[in-house]
Design a protein around this motif. Sequence first.
Motif, mmCIF file in Angstrom:
data_model
loop_
_atom_site.group_PDB
_atom_site.id
_atom_site.type_symbol
_atom_site.label_atom_id
_atom_site.label_comp_id
_atom_site.label_asym_id
_atom_site.label_seq_id
_atom_site.Cartn_x
_atom_site.Cartn_y
_atom_site.Cartn_z
ATOM 1 N N ALA A 12 -16.768 2.973 1.417
ATOM 2 C CA ALA A 12 -15.843 3.086 0.295
ATOM 3 C C ALA A 12 -14.788 1.994 0.341
ATOM 4 O O ALA A 12 -14.561 1.281 -0.650
ATOM 5 N N PHE A 13 -14.115 1.828 1.510
ATOM 6 C CA PHE A 13 -13.031 0.842 1.487
ATOM 7 C C PHE A 13 -13.530 -0.598 1.574
ATOM 8 O O PHE A 13 -12.842 -1.520 1.118
ATOM 9 N N ILE A 14 -14.733 -0.811 2.105
ATOM 10 C CA ILE A 14 -15.329 -2.152 2.035
ATOM 11 C C ILE A 14 -15.595 -2.517 0.572
ATOM 12 O O ILE A 14 -15.376 -3.656 0.144
ATOM 13 N N CYS A 15 -16.066 -1.546 -0.199
ATOM 14 C CA CYS A 15 -16.288 -1.790 -1.630
ATOM 15 C C CYS A 15 -14.966 -2.050 -2.350
ATOM 16 O O CYS A 15 -14.910 -2.854 -3.288
ATOM 17 N N GLY A 16 -13.895 -1.369 -1.920
ATOM 18 C CA GLY A 16 -12.576 -1.652 -2.488
ATOM 19 C C GLY A 16 -12.156 -3.083 -2.229
ATOM 20 O O GLY A 16 -11.610 -3.762 -3.105
ATOM 21 N N ALA A 17 -12.411 -3.564 -1.016
ATOM 22 C CA ALA A 17 -12.101 -4.945 -0.681
ATOM 23 C C ALA A 17 -12.940 -5.915 -1.505
ATOM 24 O O ALA A 17 -12.437 -6.931 -2.015
ATOM 25 N N ALA A 18 -14.234 -5.610 -1.666
ATOM 26 C CA ALA A 18 -15.136 -6.489 -2.412
ATOM 27 C C ALA A 18 -14.738 -6.565 -3.879
ATOM 28 O O ALA A 18 -14.721 -7.658 -4.473
ATOM 29 N N LEU A 19 -14.413 -5.427 -4.480
ATOM 30 C CA LEU A 19 -14.012 -5.429 -5.881
ATOM 31 C C LEU A 19 -12.715 -6.204 -6.073
ATOM 32 O O LEU A 19 -12.576 -6.975 -7.031
ATOM 33 N N THR A 20 -11.770 -6.035 -5.162
ATOM 34 C CA THR A 20 -10.512 -6.764 -5.256
ATOM 35 C C THR A 20 -10.738 -8.263 -5.167
ATOM 36 O O THR A 20 -10.185 -9.044 -5.947
ATOM 37 N N VAL A 77 0.823 -1.208 0.000
ATOM 38 C CA VAL A 77 0.000 0.000 0.000
ATOM 39 C C VAL A 77 0.860 1.262 0.000
ATOM 40 O O VAL A 77 0.423 2.315 -0.495
ATOM 41 N N ARG A 78 2.073 1.172 0.486
ATOM 42 C CA ARG A 78 2.947 2.351 0.477
ATOM 43 C C ARG A 78 3.334 2.738 -0.945
ATOM 44 O O ARG A 78 3.459 3.923 -1.261
ATOM 45 N N TYR A 79 3.523 1.766 -1.820
ATOM 46 C CA TYR A 79 3.862 2.072 -3.212
ATOM 47 C C TYR A 79 2.651 2.633 -3.951
ATOM 48 O O TYR A 79 2.795 3.531 -4.791
ATOM 49 N N ILE A 80 1.468 2.118 -3.624
ATOM 50 C CA ILE A 80 0.255 2.687 -4.215
ATOM 51 C C ILE A 80 0.091 4.130 -3.764
ATOM 52 O O ILE A 80 -0.195 5.026 -4.563
ATOM 53 N N GLY A 81 0.284 4.386 -2.465
ATOM 54 C CA GLY A 81 0.173 5.743 -1.940
ATOM 55 C C GLY A 81 1.155 6.699 -2.582
ATOM 56 O O GLY A 81 0.801 7.824 -2.957
ATOM 57 N N ALA A 82 2.418 6.271 -2.718
ATOM 58 C CA ALA A 82 3.432 7.129 -3.342
ATOM 59 C C ALA A 82 3.080 7.419 -4.797
ATOM 60 O O ALA A 82 3.268 8.539 -5.293
ATOM 61 N N ALA A 83 2.548 6.417 -5.489
ATOM 62 C CA ALA A 83 2.226 6.583 -6.908
ATOM 63 C C ALA A 83 1.049 7.544 -7.101
ATOM 64 O O ALA A 83 1.093 8.417 -7.989
ATOM 65 N N ILE A 84 0.001 7.413 -6.294
ATOM 66 C CA ILE A 84 -1.152 8.293 -6.508
ATOM 67 C C ILE A 84 -0.850 9.718 -6.028
ATOM 68 O O ILE A 84 -1.417 10.680 -6.553
ATOM 69 N N LEU A 94 -17.302 -12.137 6.339
ATOM 70 C CA LEU A 94 -16.480 -12.853 7.307
ATOM 71 C C LEU A 94 -15.289 -12.019 7.748
ATOM 72 O O LEU A 94 -14.943 -11.991 8.938
ATOM 73 N N GLN A 95 -14.676 -11.312 6.806
ATOM 74 C CA GLN A 95 -13.462 -10.554 7.105
ATOM 75 C C GLN A 95 -13.757 -9.201 7.752
ATOM 76 O O GLN A 95 -13.011 -8.759 8.625
ATOM 77 N N PHE A 96 -14.837 -8.539 7.343
ATOM 78 C CA PHE A 96 -15.085 -7.172 7.790
ATOM 79 C C PHE A 96 -16.427 -6.969 8.499
ATOM 80 O O PHE A 96 -16.647 -5.919 9.107
ATOM 81 N N GLY A 97 -17.333 -7.942 8.388
ATOM 82 C CA GLY A 97 -18.702 -7.735 8.835
ATOM 83 C C GLY A 97 -18.863 -7.469 10.315
ATOM 84 O O GLY A 97 -19.746 -6.711 10.718
ATOM 85 N N ARG A 98 -18.026 -8.084 11.133
ATOM 86 C CA ARG A 98 -18.167 -7.883 12.582
ATOM 87 C C ARG A 98 -17.885 -6.443 12.974
ATOM 88 O O ARG A 98 -18.487 -5.903 13.909
ATOM 89 N N ALA A 156 -7.911 -8.680 -0.380
ATOM 90 C CA ALA A 156 -9.070 -7.860 -0.008
ATOM 91 C C ALA A 156 -8.657 -6.774 0.975
ATOM 92 O O ALA A 156 -9.098 -5.616 0.864
ATOM 93 N N ARG A 157 -7.823 -7.123 1.922
ATOM 94 C CA ARG A 157 -7.331 -6.141 2.889
ATOM 95 C C ARG A 157 -6.548 -5.031 2.184
ATOM 96 O O ARG A 157 -6.736 -3.845 2.480
ATOM 97 N N LEU A 158 -5.701 -5.396 1.224
ATOM 98 C CA LEU A 158 -4.941 -4.389 0.487
ATOM 99 C C LEU A 158 -5.872 -3.509 -0.339
ATOM 100 O O LEU A 158 -5.652 -2.299 -0.454
#
Length: 365
Positions: free
Chosen positions: A189-197, A85-92, A224-228, A173-175
């Motif tokens: 927003a980020f739950i949708c990012g996880a779902a799309l991934t 995620v650090r490389y994605i952050g630097a790139a954007i 299972l990963q984020f619902g709780r 999904a976490r990434l």
Amino acid sequence: MAIKQETYRGCLLGLAVGDAMGYTVDSRSLEEIRRDYGPNGLLGYDLVNGYAEVTSYTQLAAFSANGLLWGLTRGRLQGRMAAPVRYIGAAIKEWSRSQHYCAPERNFCWLSGVPEMKRRHCLDNRMLDILAKGVLGTPEDPVSNYSHGGALTETIPIALLGDDLLLGMPERARLGAEAVALTHGDPEAFICGAALTHALSLLLRKPDIELGELLRSTVDAIQLQFGREYHQTAKLWELLQMARILAANETIAPMDAMERLSCRSSAEVLAGVLYACLTCNGDFDAAMITAVNHSGRSAAVGSITGAVLGAILGEQALPEFYLESLEPTQYLLELADDMYRGCPMDMGSSLFDGDWDRKYVNGGV
């Protein structure tokens, strides 16, 4: 199953096609679209000087891919790599400087030297403001409470490069969630990012999977990963179910169905994508027309629909009339081929690739 080269190409080109087509009518009302383009809506590009230009949706996906390839190359050549995620952050962040016309700094992405990939067509100006502040967020420590489809396409390269990153499905999904949360702190927003991934990763590795099964698998995994911790997973499930029900009802016209889905929030955008994919019967052109003709975020729905169908159908299924006027085609093909090929060099190896070194070690210089 190894991903085919035509899948990488189809995914990035399809994303750009949907983006360029949807940009013309993005956030305009359906009534306005019909008034300007006829009762069937927009049926193709609305060209500018003979070209179809892309927006931030394509640009962010491309820079995200560039950043991940930069990170993977460092890992291969130096034996160590920071969190992806650090490389994605630097790139954007590098991309965002081009949108603000900032003084040049040292570039790590070769795409910063490609004018077509940094034209100022950002459809999410608040994201630009967040990137300009310097501090980026995480799901646990958000920098905003913002939700918009603007960052979802950043997750597409994660699905394409998941095997190279040595990530299992939960880690991918976490990434995806982390990539969106860099700027968009609303859990939806980020739950949708996880779902799309998750969905695209599964689709790429099981191309024959039925879309209903893909939907169930994705929702089950995300819950299972984020619902709780995040109740927004339930909202996403409800919207995706609504899209599936609408798709099964042949008495409802596609434009009316897309209006019912609204296609504005991140979850609604994914619901619109699902509807367009379910109702197109494998026809890329039909999917594009459905994906962009509504009152919501046409470029977001169009770009993600194009990426998903491009991955399913491959490059050869994209009509030539879409590609011949698409402005950044050659650069997207180059990036897709780099993602397919992977870093050809290794630590301690005598093999040297000058073009790869220029792009992913020296930032295109």
